[in-house]
Design a protein around this motif. Structure first.
Motif, PDB file in Angstrom:
ATOM      1  N   MET A 194     -30.791  64.654  40.381  1.00 52.27           N
ATOM      2  CA  MET A 194     -30.454  65.614  39.342  1.00 52.27           C
ATOM      3  C   MET A 194     -29.040  66.127  39.609  1.00 52.27           C
ATOM      4  SD  MET A 194     -32.434  69.086  38.401  1.00 52.27           S
ATOM      5  CE  MET A 194     -31.344  70.459  38.260  1.00 52.27           C
ATOM      6  N   ARG A 195     -28.253  66.184  38.576  1.00 54.09           N
ATOM      7  CA  ARG A 195     -26.884  66.657  38.706  1.00 54.09           C
ATOM      8  C   ARG A 195     -26.538  67.494  37.478  1.00 54.09           C
ATOM      9  NH1 ARG A 195     -22.504  64.561  41.808  1.00 54.09           N
ATOM     10  NH2 ARG A 195     -23.949  62.979  42.539  1.00 54.09           N
ATOM     11  N   LEU A 196     -25.899  68.634  37.707  1.00 50.81           N
ATOM     12  CA  LEU A 196     -25.460  69.465  36.590  1.00 50.81           C
ATOM     13  C   LEU A 196     -24.286  68.803  35.894  1.00 50.81           C
ATOM     14  CD1 LEU A 196     -25.385  73.067  38.107  1.00 50.81           C
ATOM     15  CD2 LEU A 196     -27.130  72.073  36.618  1.00 50.81           C
ATOM     16  N   SER A 197     -24.170  69.045  34.607  1.00 45.79           N
ATOM     17  CA  SER A 197     -22.999  68.565  33.882  1.00 45.79           C
ATOM     18  C   SER A 197     -21.777  69.366  34.329  1.00 45.79           C
ATOM     19  CB  SER A 197     -23.198  68.740  32.375  1.00 45.79           C
ATOM     20  OG  SER A 197     -23.159  70.118  32.041  1.00 45.79           O
ATOM     21  N   SER A 198     -20.600  68.842  34.042  1.00 47.37           N
ATOM     22  CA  SER A 198     -19.370  69.565  34.364  1.00 47.37           C
ATOM     23  C   SER A 198     -19.332  70.908  33.654  1.00 47.37           C
ATOM     24  CB  SER A 198     -18.141  68.741  33.968  1.00 47.37           C
ATOM     25  OG  SER A 198     -18.062  67.589  34.761  1.00 47.37           O
ATOM     26  N   LEU A 199     -19.806  70.951  32.408  1.00 45.04           N
ATOM     27  CA  LEU A 199     -19.802  72.213  31.673  1.00 45.04           C
ATOM     28  C   LEU A 199     -20.671  73.265  32.346  1.00 45.04           C
ATOM     29  CD1 LEU A 199     -19.869  71.422  27.838  1.00 45.04           C
ATOM     30  CD2 LEU A 199     -18.049  72.496  29.177  1.00 45.04           C
ATOM     31  N   ALA A 200     -21.843  72.874  32.810  1.00 41.30           N
ATOM     32  CA  ALA A 200     -22.720  73.825  33.493  1.00 41.30           C
ATOM     33  C   ALA A 200     -22.085  74.292  34.800  1.00 41.30           C
ATOM     34  CB  ALA A 200     -24.090  73.202  33.753  1.00 41.30           C
ATOM     35  N   ASP A 201     -21.477  73.363  35.519  1.00 42.87           N
ATOM     36  CA  ASP A 201     -20.788  73.703  36.764  1.00 42.87           C
ATOM     37  C   ASP A 201     -19.660  74.698  36.483  1.00 42.87           C
ATOM     38  OD1 ASP A 201     -19.838  73.673  39.408  1.00 42.87           O
ATOM     39  OD2 ASP A 201     -18.710  71.828  39.105  1.00 42.87           O
ATOM     40  N   GLU A 228     -26.958  74.063  29.026  1.00 41.51           N
ATOM     41  CA  GLU A 228     -27.691  72.798  28.928  1.00 41.51           C
ATOM     42  C   GLU A 228     -28.946  72.863  28.062  1.00 41.51           C
ATOM     43  OE1 GLU A 228     -26.713  69.964  30.353  1.00 41.51           O
ATOM     44  OE2 GLU A 228     -25.050  70.823  31.458  1.00 41.51           O
ATOM     45  N   GLY A 229     -29.438  74.066  27.790  1.00 43.41           N
ATOM     46  CA  GLY A 229     -30.730  74.190  27.133  1.00 43.41           C
ATOM     47  C   GLY A 229     -31.813  74.272  28.183  1.00 43.41           C
ATOM     48  N   PRO A 230     -33.073  74.246  27.770  1.00 43.16           N
ATOM     49  CA  PRO A 230     -34.174  74.384  28.727  1.00 43.16           C
ATOM     50  C   PRO A 230     -34.107  73.336  29.836  1.00 43.16           C
ATOM     51  CG  PRO A 230     -34.981  74.496  26.475  1.00 43.16           C
ATOM     52  CD  PRO A 230     -33.538  74.099  26.400  1.00 43.16           C
ATOM     53  N   ILE A 231     -34.462  73.762  31.034  1.00 41.37           N
ATOM     54  CA  ILE A 231     -34.421  72.874  32.194  1.00 41.37           C
ATOM     55  C   ILE A 231     -35.597  71.905  32.107  1.00 41.37           C
ATOM     56  CG2 ILE A 231     -34.652  72.786  34.709  1.00 41.37           C
ATOM     57  CD1 ILE A 231     -33.168  75.561  34.660  1.00 41.37           C
ATOM     58  N   ALA A 232     -35.270  70.623  32.015  1.00 41.86           N
ATOM     59  CA  ALA A 232     -36.286  69.570  31.937  1.00 41.86           C
ATOM     60  C   ALA A 232     -35.690  68.305  32.529  1.00 41.86           C
ATOM     61  CB  ALA A 232     -36.710  69.333  30.493  1.00 41.86           C
ATOM     62  N   LEU A 233     -36.393  67.727  33.478  1.00 40.76           N
ATOM     63  CA  LEU A 233     -35.890  66.525  34.133  1.00 40.76           C
ATOM     64  C   LEU A 233     -36.112  65.268  33.305  1.00 40.76           C
ATOM     65  CD1 LEU A 233     -36.951  67.247  37.817  1.00 40.76           C
ATOM     66  CD2 LEU A 233     -34.787  67.710  36.698  1.00 40.76           C
ATOM     67  N   GLY A 268     -41.027  73.422  35.945  1.00 37.40           N
ATOM     68  CA  GLY A 268     -41.195  74.830  36.304  1.00 37.40           C
ATOM     69  C   GLY A 268     -40.755  75.115  37.730  1.00 37.40           C
ATOM     70  N   ALA A 269     -41.024  74.196  38.635  1.00 34.41           N
ATOM     71  CA  ALA A 269     -40.606  74.373  40.031  1.00 34.41           C
ATOM     72  C   ALA A 269     -39.086  74.350  40.154  1.00 34.41           C
ATOM     73  CB  ALA A 269     -41.224  73.286  40.907  1.00 34.41           C
ATOM     74  N   VAL A 270     -38.448  73.438  39.440  1.00 33.16           N
ATOM     75  CA  VAL A 270     -36.982  73.367  39.476  1.00 33.16           C
ATOM     76  C   VAL A 270     -36.397  74.630  38.880  1.00 33.16           C
ATOM     77  CG1 VAL A 270     -34.960  72.146  38.585  1.00 33.16           C
ATOM     78  CG2 VAL A 270     -36.900  70.848  39.483  1.00 33.16           C
ATOM     79  N   ARG A 271     -36.935  75.061  37.732  1.00 33.32           N
ATOM     80  CA  ARG A 271     -36.421  76.275  37.104  1.00 33.32           C
ATOM     81  C   ARG A 271     -36.635  77.480  38.026  1.00 33.32           C
ATOM     82  NH1 ARG A 271     -36.209  80.776  34.724  1.00 33.32           N
ATOM     83  NH2 ARG A 271     -34.916  81.054  32.890  1.00 33.32           N
ATOM     84  N   GLY A 272     -37.795  77.536  38.673  1.00 31.47           N
ATOM     85  CA  GLY A 272     -38.076  78.637  39.594  1.00 31.47           C
ATOM     86  C   GLY A 272     -37.091  78.690  40.749  1.00 31.47           C
ATOM     87  N   ALA A 273     -36.734  77.534  41.268  1.00 30.04           N
ATOM     88  CA  ALA A 273     -35.755  77.488  42.360  1.00 30.04           C
ATOM     89  C   ALA A 273     -34.408  78.003  41.881  1.00 30.04           C
ATOM     90  CB  ALA A 273     -35.632  76.064  42.905  1.00 30.04           C
ATOM     91  N   LEU A 274     -33.987  77.585  40.700  1.00 31.24           N
ATOM     92  CA  LEU A 274     -32.694  78.037  40.157  1.00 31.24           C
ATOM     93  C   LEU A 274     -32.744  79.522  39.785  1.00 31.24           C
ATOM     94  CD1 LEU A 274     -31.686  74.999  37.918  1.00 31.24           C
ATOM     95  CD2 LEU A 274     -30.952  75.512  40.252  1.00 31.24           C
ATOM     96  N   ALA A 275     -33.896  79.980  39.318  1.00 30.41           N
ATOM     97  CA  ALA A 275     -34.049  81.394  38.965  1.00 30.41           C
ATOM     98  C   ALA A 275     -34.004  82.286  40.203  1.00 30.41           C
ATOM     99  CB  ALA A 275     -35.356  81.609  38.207  1.00 30.41           C
TER     100      ALA A 275
END
Length: 150
Positions: free
Chosen positions: A1-8, A89-94, A122-129
């Protein structure tokens, strides 16, 4: 998983805004896009685009005209990394298969993993939250040097 440049870039910008506005956010300090572009190295058109998205998501407040600019809409401790990523990015979804109405997967009918993706997302979003903008904007803590025992 990698964030887009815009999100970064949005994370970099929000961290800089938090440093200017103070960790409590909503401070009197207002930034403008030019100052933020110079400070962060993010190109001005990209800063302007992201200010619009972050404002639409309610993460920053924008005031036009003389003396205008923008600032955090709430304290940095109340803004999470997940909030910033989702603003861009919108909702976090892999995977796309969990999106309502999407049926473009060739193996959808026989997939036994699909029912589990919401828990993973949900686990990924929870970690980022769990990572606040206050943490991201703070000076890094020095790493202690190992102590040699003779």
């Amino acid at each position: 998983m990698r964030l887009s440049s815009l999100a970064d870039y949005a994370v970099v910008m929000m961290a800089a805004a938090a440093r200017h506005c103070g960790v409590r956010g909503g401070g009197v300090a207002r930034l403008n896009a030019t100052i933020l572009a110079e400070e962060t190295g993010v190109p001005l058109p990209t800063v302007q685009k992201l200010v619009s998205r972050l404002s639409a998501a309610g993460l920053i407040e924008s005031v036009r005209g003389t003396g205008g600019g923008f600032r955090l809409s709430r304290p940095a401790a109340a803004i999470s990394l997940a909030d910033i990523v989702e603003a861009v990015e919108g909702p976090i979804a892999l995977t796309n298969c969990v999106d309502e109405g999407r049926h473009d997967c060739a193996i959808e009918e026989n997939c036994r993993v699909r029912p589990h993706w919401n828990a993973v997302n949900g686990a990924v979003r929870g970690a980022l939250a769990g990572v606040s903008l206050a943490t991201l904007s703070a000076a890094p803590k020095p790493i202690p040097l190992p102590v040699e025992v003779n």
